[in-house]
Design an enzyme around this catalytic site. Sequence first.
Site, PDB file in Angstrom:
ATOM      1  N   SER A 135       0.952  -1.346   0.022  1.00  0.00           N
ATOM      2  CA  SER A 135      -0.008   0.104   0.040  1.00  0.00           C
ATOM      3  C   SER A 135       0.991   1.372  -0.187  1.00  0.00           C
ATOM      4  CB  SER A 135      -0.893  -0.023   1.240  1.00  0.00           C
ATOM      5  OG  SER A 135      -1.314   1.148   1.536  1.00  0.00           O
ATOM      6  N   TYR A 148      -2.309  -1.611  10.281  1.00  0.00           N
ATOM      7  CA  TYR A 148      -2.426  -1.541   8.849  1.00  0.00           C
ATOM      8  C   TYR A 148      -1.173  -1.112   8.126  1.00  0.00           C
ATOM      9  CZ  TYR A 148      -3.865  -1.040   3.756  1.00  0.00           C
ATOM     10  OH  TYR A 148      -4.039  -0.934   2.551  1.00  0.00           O
TER      11      TYR A 148
HETATM   12  N1  LIG Z   1      -8.610  -0.003  -1.907  1.00  0.00           N
HETATM   13  C1  LIG Z   1      -7.460   0.801  -1.570  1.00  0.00           C
HETATM   14  O1  LIG Z   1      -7.539   1.757  -1.465  1.00  0.00           O
HETATM   15  C2  LIG Z   1      -6.339  -0.165  -1.293  1.00  0.00           C
HETATM   16  C3  LIG Z   1      -5.080   0.742  -0.884  1.00  0.00           C
HETATM   17  C4  LIG Z   1      -3.694   0.110  -0.797  1.00  0.00           C
HETATM   18  C5  LIG Z   1      -3.770  -0.968  -0.492  1.00  0.00           C
HETATM   19  N2  LIG Z   1      -4.740  -1.932  -0.824  1.00  0.00           N
HETATM   20  C6  LIG Z   1      -4.584  -3.341  -0.458  1.00  0.00           C
HETATM   21  O2  LIG Z   1      -5.305  -4.158  -1.628  1.00  0.00           O
HETATM   22  C7  LIG Z   1      -5.775  -5.347  -1.057  1.00  0.00           C
HETATM   23  C8  LIG Z   1      -7.039  -5.711  -1.473  1.00  0.00           C
HETATM   24  O3  LIG Z   1      -7.947  -4.846  -0.632  1.00  0.00           O
HETATM   25  P1  LIG Z   1      -9.239  -4.181  -1.413  1.00  0.00           P
HETATM   26  O4  LIG Z   1      -8.886  -2.481  -1.135  1.00  0.00           O
HETATM   27  O5  LIG Z   1      -9.682  -4.837  -2.555  1.00  0.00           O
HETATM   28  O6  LIG Z   1     -10.222  -4.592   0.111  1.00  0.00           O
HETATM   29  P2  LIG Z   1     -11.660  -5.489  -0.158  1.00  0.00           P
HETATM   30  O7  LIG Z   1     -11.931  -5.355   1.461  1.00  0.00           O
HETATM   31  O8  LIG Z   1     -12.610  -4.799  -1.017  1.00  0.00           O
HETATM   32  O9  LIG Z   1     -11.071  -6.828  -0.532  1.00  0.00           O
HETATM   33  C9  LIG Z   1     -10.298  -7.643   0.288  1.00  0.00           C
HETATM   34  C10 LIG Z   1     -10.691  -9.125   0.193  1.00  0.00           C
HETATM   35  O10 LIG Z   1      -9.763  -9.901   1.004  1.00  0.00           O
HETATM   36  C11 LIG Z   1     -10.706 -10.824   1.646  1.00  0.00           C
HETATM   37  N3  LIG Z   1      -9.947 -11.255   2.894  1.00  0.00           N
HETATM   38  C12 LIG Z   1      -9.985 -10.514   4.003  1.00  0.00           C
HETATM   39  N4  LIG Z   1      -9.145 -11.475   5.085  1.00  0.00           N
HETATM   40  C13 LIG Z   1      -9.084 -12.581   4.504  1.00  0.00           C
HETATM   41  C14 LIG Z   1      -8.657 -13.856   4.976  1.00  0.00           C
HETATM   42  N5  LIG Z   1      -8.000 -13.869   6.147  1.00  0.00           N
HETATM   43  N6  LIG Z   1      -8.457 -15.117   4.191  1.00  0.00           N
HETATM   44  C15 LIG Z   1      -8.872 -14.799   2.850  1.00  0.00           C
HETATM   45  N7  LIG Z   1      -9.481 -13.463   2.304  1.00  0.00           N
HETATM   46  C16 LIG Z   1      -9.440 -12.563   3.052  1.00  0.00           C
HETATM   47  C17 LIG Z   1     -11.926 -10.340   2.000  1.00  0.00           C
HETATM   48  O11 LIG Z   1     -13.111 -10.937   2.453  1.00  0.00           O
HETATM   49  C18 LIG Z   1     -12.197  -9.418   0.704  1.00  0.00           C
HETATM   50  O12 LIG Z   1     -12.958 -10.047  -0.275  1.00  0.00           O
HETATM   51  C19 LIG Z   1      -5.436  -5.340   0.309  1.00  0.00           C
HETATM   52  O13 LIG Z   1      -4.246  -5.993   0.647  1.00  0.00           O
HETATM   53  C20 LIG Z   1      -5.493  -4.017   0.868  1.00  0.00           C
HETATM   54  O14 LIG Z   1      -4.633  -3.938   1.945  1.00  0.00           O
HETATM   55  C21 LIG Z   1      -6.065  -1.334  -0.828  1.00  0.00           C
END
Ligand SMILES: NC(=O)c1ccc[n+]([C@@H]2O[C@H](COP(=O)([O-])OP(=O)(O)OC[C@H]3O[C@@H](n4cnc5c(N)ncnc54)[C@H](O)[C@@H]3O)[C@@H](O)[C@H]2O)c1
Length: 270
Positions: A135, A148
């Site tokens: 991130s 986080y």
């Molecule tokens: N959305 C953003 O702005 C953003 C920014 C930086 C980094 N990220 C990273 O992107 C990645 C995806 O996040 P997102 O934003 O799509 O969020 P999201 O919550 O929409 O999706 C995350 C998915 O991971 C699954 N998950 C969570 N814990 C789990 C576990 N223990 N086992 C299996 N599945 C699990 C959830 O059910 C969900 O479907 C993450 O690692 C997040 O930190 C997101």
Amino acid sequence: MTVAVITGAASGIGAGLARHAASLGMDLVLADWDAAALQATAESLSTEVLAVPTDVRDEAAVQALAKAAYDKFGSVDLLFNNAGVLSSGLTWEIDSATWQRSLDINIGGVVNVIRAFVTRLIEADRPSRVINTSSMGGFLPSPFMAPYTATKFAIVAISEALAGELAAIGSGVRVSLIAPGAVKSAIMDEQAPAETSEFMTLMRDMTQANGLTPDEFAPLVFAAIERGEYWIMPQSEALDQGIRDRTEMILKREQPKSFLVDSDGEQDGR
Ligand SMILES: NC(=O)c1ccc[n+]([C@@H]2O[C@H](COP(=O)([O-])OP(=O)(O)OC[C@H]3O[C@@H](n4cnc5c(N)ncnc54)[C@H](O)[C@@H]3O)[C@@H](O)[C@H]2O)c1
């Protein structure tokens, strides 16, 4: 045929990666602990999909995921370590269960996936890539969400260690690190404690105003993979300046300036 494995594939960025991979004709192994949402994602795709409900914290389940992937497709080309969670709160008030959950999912889950798949990727002796999701918070520490930002820093370190080790053994397995900026997803849906609700509202508003959709973000990731890039940082403008400022601050031994907190200690936007 290219085979991609994606954890956290039921929502947000992971689902966007799955849709784009499917549009490129890739076969998919999708994992998420939300079995119903995973099934819905899998059924929406018109490609060969193996959906395996998996909690990435569970080492045996992740080993079973790897076995299922190889039993079904015989090889893996792209391994997306994407599942993650975000909790907010004051570092000293976040309860130990919440701290542990973040460590177990955001670091432990990534390590479980690396341990289950990388030996197989090395032994297959064909070009393949591990793509870990950190991130902006993995480069720029954020107040009010220490679990986080700490776990995302860890992913930056683990990915570089992994890349160095694979190079050291002469393996053709490559590594990439994704550092998304704001992408519209469910990650900020968790209820924030009162002390951080204002900060989280700012974060959500910023994401709604400036964030990419997962379907805008995913093609940028695949284009970077196609170019063989290690650093996948499609929203680089804010991140690059932040990294410059932070590096300069450290080299000058200055007091940390915190994201979204002004010099009087007030949260911006008040
Ligand atoms: N959305 C953003 O702005 C953003 C920014 C930086 C980094 N990220 C990273 O992107 C990645 C995806 O996040 P997102 O934003 O799509 O969020 P999201 O919550 O929409 O999706 C995350 C998915 O991971 C699954 N998950 C969570 N814990 C789990 C576990 N223990 N086992 C299996 N599945 C699990 C959830 O059910 C969900 O479907 C993450 O690692 C997040 O930190 C997101």
